[in-house]
Structures are given as structure tokens and as C-alpha cells.
Scaffold this motif. Structure first.
Motif, short mmCIF file in Angstrom:
data_model
loop_
_atom_site.label_atom_id
_atom_site.label_comp_id
_atom_site.label_asym_id
_atom_site.label_seq_id
_atom_site.Cartn_x
_atom_site.Cartn_y
_atom_site.Cartn_z
N LEU A 106 0.78 -8.74 6.02
CA LEU A 106 0.62 -8.02 4.76
C LEU A 106 0.46 -8.98 3.58
CD1 LEU A 106 3.12 -5.02 5.07
CD2 LEU A 106 0.63 -4.97 5.25
N ASN A 107 0.90 -10.23 3.76
CA ASN A 107 0.72 -11.21 2.69
C ASN A 107 -0.72 -11.70 2.56
OD1 ASN A 107 3.44 -11.17 1.97
ND2 ASN A 107 3.98 -12.79 3.41
N ALA A 108 -1.50 -11.51 3.61
CA ALA A 108 -2.89 -11.96 3.61
C ALA A 108 -3.77 -10.90 2.94
CB ALA A 108 -3.37 -12.26 5.02
N ARG A 109 -3.70 -10.88 1.62
CA ARG A 109 -4.47 -9.90 0.87
C ARG A 109 -4.71 -10.44 -0.54
NH1 ARG A 109 0.93 -7.79 0.76
NH2 ARG A 109 1.67 -7.39 -1.36
N LEU A 110 -5.56 -9.73 -1.27
CA LEU A 110 -5.77 -10.02 -2.68
C LEU A 110 -5.13 -8.90 -3.49
CD1 LEU A 110 -9.56 -11.04 -2.62
CD2 LEU A 110 -7.55 -12.51 -2.39
N THR A 111 -4.99 -9.11 -4.79
CA THR A 111 -4.51 -8.03 -5.65
C THR A 111 -5.61 -7.00 -5.84
OG1 THR A 111 -5.24 -9.13 -7.67
CG2 THR A 111 -3.01 -9.65 -6.87
N SER A 112 -5.19 -5.80 -6.20
CA SER A 112 -6.17 -4.75 -6.49
C SER A 112 -7.12 -5.19 -7.59
CB SER A 112 -5.45 -3.46 -6.89
OG SER A 112 -4.67 -2.97 -5.82
N LEU B 103 -14.04 -8.68 -8.40
CA LEU B 103 -15.07 -9.33 -7.59
C LEU B 103 -15.96 -8.34 -6.86
CD1 LEU B 103 -12.93 -12.26 -6.11
CD2 LEU B 103 -14.61 -12.37 -7.95
N LYS B 104 -15.66 -7.05 -7.03
CA LYS B 104 -16.46 -5.97 -6.43
C LYS B 104 -16.60 -6.17 -4.92
CE LYS B 104 -18.95 -5.16 -10.73
NZ LYS B 104 -20.25 -5.11 -11.44
N PRO C 82 -9.28 2.64 -0.87
CA PRO C 82 -10.13 3.59 -0.14
C PRO C 82 -11.62 3.36 -0.35
CG PRO C 82 -9.10 4.63 -2.05
CD PRO C 82 -8.43 3.29 -1.89
N HIS C 83 -11.99 2.62 -1.39
CA HIS C 83 -13.40 2.35 -1.67
C HIS C 83 -13.93 1.15 -0.89
CE1 HIS C 83 -11.06 -0.27 -4.22
NE2 HIS C 83 -12.12 -1.02 -4.43
N ILE C 84 -13.06 0.42 -0.19
CA ILE C 84 -13.46 -0.78 0.53
C ILE C 84 -13.55 -0.47 2.03
CG2 ILE C 84 -12.87 -3.16 1.12
CD1 ILE C 84 -11.44 -3.42 -1.53
N GLU C 85 -14.62 -0.91 2.66
CA GLU C 85 -14.77 -0.76 4.10
C GLU C 85 -13.83 -1.75 4.81
OE1 GLU C 85 -18.24 -1.09 7.57
OE2 GLU C 85 -18.61 -1.84 5.53
N PHE D 122 -5.89 -15.47 -0.34
CA PHE D 122 -6.69 -16.36 -1.18
C PHE D 122 -6.41 -16.17 -2.67
CE2 PHE D 122 -10.72 -18.30 -2.63
CZ PHE D 122 -10.85 -19.33 -1.72
N GLU D 123 -5.40 -15.40 -3.00
CA GLU D 123 -5.15 -15.06 -4.40
C GLU D 123 -4.86 -16.29 -5.25
OE1 GLU D 123 -5.33 -12.65 -7.54
OE2 GLU D 123 -5.55 -11.88 -5.49
N ASP D 124 -4.06 -17.21 -4.75
CA ASP D 124 -3.74 -18.41 -5.53
C ASP D 124 -4.99 -19.25 -5.80
OD1 ASP D 124 -0.93 -17.99 -5.75
OD2 ASP D 124 -0.69 -18.64 -3.69
N GLU D 125 -5.89 -19.30 -4.84
CA GLU D 125 -7.10 -20.10 -4.99
C GLU D 125 -8.06 -19.48 -6.00
OE1 GLU D 125 -4.84 -21.54 -1.91
OE2 GLU D 125 -5.54 -19.48 -2.10
#
Length: 218
Positions: free
Chosen positions: A60-66, A72-73, A102-105, A36-39
Motif C-alpha cells: 500500500l506504500n507503493a503509490r502516489l498521492t491523489s 500528472l493526468k 475510479p478514473h484510473i485504469e 515514487f512520490e518523494d522523487e
């Protein structure tokens, strides 16, 4: 429009996502689907302060940037398959996400999660063929949501809202062909009708939604 209680808003990548910005203040619980990064170039400012889950497949492409996860927390990433030590693509994605964020479930689908109605080819034995539609099933079956709002669910009848930085594996025409071949639209509509206590609020460029008391076109 007024948001209902026990509700969630699912954002997908179709052109009808453009209408979310007008209604963003009505929604607090959000699911972002896939890469969803482009959106985010268009809707990111409207998502600040929301409670967001990112629903992704094994790619692996289905992700957002760090940066986006941080800005967006986002505290939860939901994977689209059940956990299996035999699924190397899942293990690769799971380990990558756990090490990178590591901080994301990070969760897999529960072992008893299933989809009915449709007999899939063998290649879809352990995965659902469309991440956006699976997200809707997840919201109903696992989260028990009674009011589901959807933007960007166009079944590839309209272009993506934004130019895709990473080229999809399939063209729009190929995606639309896959949807038709597997009867995904019919599958979803039957699922909606078979869950009459759940309301589905839809903003979409798809024009053949049926008349049903719980399918509400925005």
C-alpha cells in the motif's frame, strides 16, 4: 541524444535519476516505478504533459498521492502480479486503487506473463523479487517496446536520489544483498542479451555493465 521511435522511458529511484531532467524533453512515454512520490519533488515539473503509467507492487506504500495522479493526468496503474483471489495483499491493493482512483485504469499482469532463467525461492513463486527489473521485462515482453531508456537503475550501489518519507522495508545494504543473493543483475543482463532486437539505453551509477550491442550507456 535523440529519442528513438517505439520507445519508453522507465524512471526508478536511484541517484542516477538526477540525469533525467536533462533529457526529459526527449521522452513522452514514461513508466514510474513503485513509491515514487518523494522523487516527484525533483522531476514532477519535467513530467507534465507526458503519457505516464505507474508500475507498482502490492504494498500500500507503493503509490502516489491523489494530487500527483491528478496533476500528472495518470490514466493507468500497472500492478506487478497476476490476478488471484487467493492473494489478499493484491486484492487489498486492487480494491484500494479502484475505490480511491475510479478514473484510473488498474491492471494486473496477464495470466500468461512469465519470467525465465532464474529459479527463485518459494517465497517468490508468484511474484518477481524486484519491481524495477520486472518493469523492464514488462516493457519488452508485454508492450513490445524496441527502445527502452532507464534512469535510476543503480542496483542500490548508490543512495536513493531523495530522502525517503516512508522508510523502505529493507535498507540499501539489505536490498543490495538481496539483489546479489538472487543474481538479479546477472538475470537482467542475460535477459537483455537474449533480446538483441531491443535497445536498452541506460544512465546508471552501476559500473559493471557488459559490452553488448544493445546495451547503450548514456
Amino acid at each position: 541524444m535523440k529519442e528513438q521511435q517505439n520507445s519508453i522511458c522507465i524512471l526508478m529511484k536511484g541517484s542516477s535519476l538526477e540525469f533525467f531532467s536533462n533529457d526529459a524533453e526527449l521522452h513522452n512515454e514514461i513508466i514510474l516505478v513503485s513509491d515514487f512520490e518523494d522523487e516527484l519533488k525533483i522531476v514532477k515539473n519535467k513530467l507534465k504533459g507526458k503519457n505516464i503509467t505507474h508500475f507498482v507492487n502490492r504494498s500500500l506504500n507503493a503509490r502516489l498521492t491523489s494530487r500527483s495522479y491528478k496533476d500528472l493526468k495518470i490514466k493507468k496503474i500497472q500492478l506487478s502480479v497476476k490476478f488471484s483471489l487467493k492473494d489478499w495483499r493484491l486484492l487489498r491493493k486492487y480494491i484500494y486503487l479502484k475505490l480511491k482512483h475510479p478514473h484510473i485504469e488498474v491492471r494486473c499482469l496477464p495470466g500468461n506473463f512469465n519470467w525465465e532463467y532464474l529459479k527463485f525461492p518459494e517465497e517468490f513463486k508468484n511474484k518477481f523479487p524486484n519491481t524495477g527489473v520486472l518493469t523492464i521485462l514488462y516493457a519488452v515482453k508485454e508492450l513490445k517496446i524496441k527502445n527502452i531508456y532507464m534512469y535510476g537503475l543503480d542496483f542500490y550501489k548508490a543512495p536513493y536520489l531523495t530522502e525517503q518519507t516512508i522508510s523502505p522495508n529493507l535498507t540499501l545494504e539489505q536490498q543490495a544483498g538481496k539483489i546479489e543473493k538472487l543474481n538479479i543483475i546477472e538475470y537482467l543482463i542475460n535477459f537483455m542479451k537474449d533480446n538483441p532486437k531491443t535497445n536498452f539505453y541506460i544512465k546508471s551509477y552501476y559500473t559493471e555493465w557488459p559490452n553488448a550491442n544493445n546495451i547503450i550507456l548514456l
